[in-house]
Motif scaffolding. Sequence first.
Motif, PDB file in Angstrom:
ATOM      1  N   GLY A   1       0.967  -1.288  -0.471  1.00 36.87           N
ATOM      2  CA  GLY A   1       0.356   0.261  -0.194  1.00 36.87           C
ATOM      3  C   GLY A   1       0.843   1.381   0.377  1.00 36.87           C
ATOM      4  O   GLY A   1       1.121   2.211  -0.333  1.00 36.87           O
ATOM      5  N   ALA A   2       2.241   1.273   1.004  1.00 34.00           N
ATOM      6  CA  ALA A   2       2.634   2.857   1.194  1.00 34.00           C
ATOM      7  C   ALA A   2       3.514   2.462  -0.117  1.00 34.00           C
ATOM      8  O   ALA A   2       3.648   3.954  -0.800  1.00 34.00           O
ATOM      9  CB  ALA A   2       3.997   2.180   1.976  1.00 34.00           C
ATOM     10  N   ALA A   3       3.779   1.838  -0.740  1.00 35.84           N
ATOM     11  CA  ALA A   3       4.808   1.484  -2.249  1.00 35.84           C
ATOM     12  C   ALA A   3       3.556   2.515  -3.135  1.00 35.84           C
ATOM     13  O   ALA A   3       4.113   2.777  -3.609  1.00 35.84           O
ATOM     14  CB  ALA A   3       5.148  -0.132  -2.462  1.00 35.84           C
ATOM     15  N   ALA A   4       2.374   1.577  -3.219  1.00 33.42           N
ATOM     16  CA  ALA A   4       1.237   2.534  -3.971  1.00 33.42           C
ATOM     17  C   ALA A   4       0.968   3.655  -3.892  1.00 33.42           C
ATOM     18  O   ALA A   4       0.846   4.415  -4.636  1.00 33.42           O
ATOM     19  CB  ALA A   4      -0.151   1.141  -4.520  1.00 33.42           C
ATOM     20  N   ARG A   5       1.465   4.060  -2.791  1.00 31.33           N
ATOM     21  CA  ARG A   5       1.260   5.565  -2.355  1.00 31.33           C
ATOM     22  C   ARG A   5       2.480   6.357  -3.447  1.00 31.33           C
ATOM     23  O   ARG A   5       2.824   7.139  -4.059  1.00 31.33           O
ATOM     24  CB  ARG A   5       0.499   5.759  -0.708  1.00 31.33           C
ATOM     25  N   ALA A   6       2.688   5.751  -3.007  1.00 32.03           N
ATOM     26  CA  ALA A   6       4.747   6.278  -3.487  1.00 32.03           C
ATOM     27  C   ALA A   6       5.237   6.873  -4.835  1.00 32.03           C
ATOM     28  O   ALA A   6       5.595   7.996  -4.964  1.00 32.03           O
ATOM     29  CB  ALA A   6       5.941   5.994  -2.924  1.00 32.03           C
ATOM     30  N   MET A   7       3.899   5.786  -5.317  1.00 33.20           N
ATOM     31  CA  MET A   7       4.725   5.776  -6.914  1.00 33.20           C
ATOM     32  C   MET A   7       3.431   6.475  -7.721  1.00 33.20           C
ATOM     33  O   MET A   7       3.685   7.172  -8.513  1.00 33.20           O
ATOM     34  CB  MET A   7       4.349   4.375  -7.799  1.00 33.20           C
ATOM     35  N   HIS A   8       1.401   6.694  -7.422  1.00 35.02           N
ATOM     36  CA  HIS A   8       0.936   7.684  -7.710  1.00 35.02           C
ATOM     37  C   HIS A   8       1.246   8.607  -7.539  1.00 35.02           C
ATOM     38  O   HIS A   8       0.859   9.805  -7.762  1.00 35.02           O
ATOM     39  CB  HIS A   8      -0.226   7.137  -6.842  1.00 35.02           C
ATOM     40  N   ASN A   9       2.160   8.988  -6.348  1.00 32.60           N
ATOM     41  CA  ASN A   9       2.458  10.031  -5.960  1.00 32.60           C
ATOM     42  C   ASN A   9       3.420  11.089  -6.857  1.00 32.60           C
ATOM     43  O   ASN A   9       3.032  12.096  -7.532  1.00 32.60           O
ATOM     44  CB  ASN A   9       3.641  10.338  -4.797  1.00 32.60           C
TER      45      ASN A   9
END
Lengths: 241, 241
Positions: free
Chosen positions: A20-28
């Motif tokens: 989830g944190a990786a998804a947030r980071a990439m979508h940022n």
Amino acid sequence: MPTTKPTIILVDPQMGENIGAAARAMHNFGLDELRLVNPRDGWPSANAITMDAGALERMQPVRVFQTLAEAIADLHFVVATTARPRDMIKPVFTPRGAATEINTHTNNNQKTGIVFGAERMGLINDDIALCHAIATIPCNPDFSSFNLAQAVLLMAYEWMAQNDQTPGHTLNTGDSFPATQDKCEEFLSRLEFELNQRGFFRTEEIRPTMKRNIRNIFVRAGITDQEIRTLHGVVSSLIGK
Amino acid sequence: MPTTKPTIILVDPQMGENIGAAARAMHNFGLDELRLVNPRDGWPSANAITMDAGALERMQPVRVFQTLAEAIADLHFVVATTARPRDMIKPVFTPRGAATEINTHTNNNQKTGIVFGAERMGLINDDIALCHAIATIPCNPDFSSFNLAQAVLLMAYEWMAQNDQTPGHTLNTGDSFPATQDKCEEFLSRLEFELNQRGFFRTEEIRPTMKRNIRNIFVRAGITDQEIRTLHGVVSSLIGK
């Protein structure tokens, strides 16, 4: 922005929170295609949602694969991220260098991917061998273990930075605008006049230097129209007008 | 590396976990001075230790302050990070631009700091007004909320990148070394000979192009000594020797 963006591939990710944190980071940074290889706790993951800040529902549906080979089968250029040097004959890029290289491929309409290993162990050599190049993040040699989402963030950040036109330095002047030279001179002349009236310049010898010093403060600050008006008010107040 | 490094200042941080993750992120890039302003759950924090991956014990002791003004009292140049544009006349930098600017100050032996606001709200305007400049991370305009530790990571990363000499692209050849031209030619001549014996070049017209195409594969790959030996073995095997 290029129409083709790199896909992020997480191999053997363990904790849903990290996905989830990786998804947030990439979508940022505008990336929206995430693939998982053999996620330990399965997919979908309720734990992922607790850390994605809403990113996953804004992205393309996550796809799950059994092997890295399957996950990258349709890609043309793939970069493996790894902290440790490997005994493998491969190009090694910094995140910035990798972003440049990825761009040369996406600009030719090639599909690209960036691969990340499991939280504790990283990628195995057989997985790295599938990839065209390695990206290694230069970091503190005594403390080089990255959180998975942090590594994803840096690669996504550098990808976006390659395609971003934001100037490194601007002056935010809001609704105001830098003052023209004549407005600045008008204020400085008034200030000098009032200072002179009050004996601020003790000697004529000191006057040019003092004037220059005062001028430099305001010129260096890149003073705006609004600030010139404020300063006129300050002087009026100080002289009791 | 410069002897003076920027100090990281977290204002009103809420979760200890985020403080720990921020410590890990900054220390990944060699920063080791962290200051806290008014941490909600106090300090020290057991929750911070769960996320710091051992960073805090390697860094200088964390100092806690009541206000940002106190926390930056001994610094010469301070950058505030903020996502939203503020109605304030201030220089605005990208993370990269801010790192360059910070360097110009540290190179003059000035003490610098980078300030981050609370997880949900960021910095208040009165805190930003204390700082010399703003840093804003260019990002996906539709998804611009950063995890606190992620924002710390990017600023620390750009600081280190300024001071890092790692080339953007190298070829990792391990214990091997790129083959000299004559070793490469020797292999290509042998390959051509064996192919010719077997009627690979159907016409004389096609021969120069085919030779060039085959050559390009190996030259472009930047073939190494070890790989030349491997390829000789491959050819020997294929011809049944």
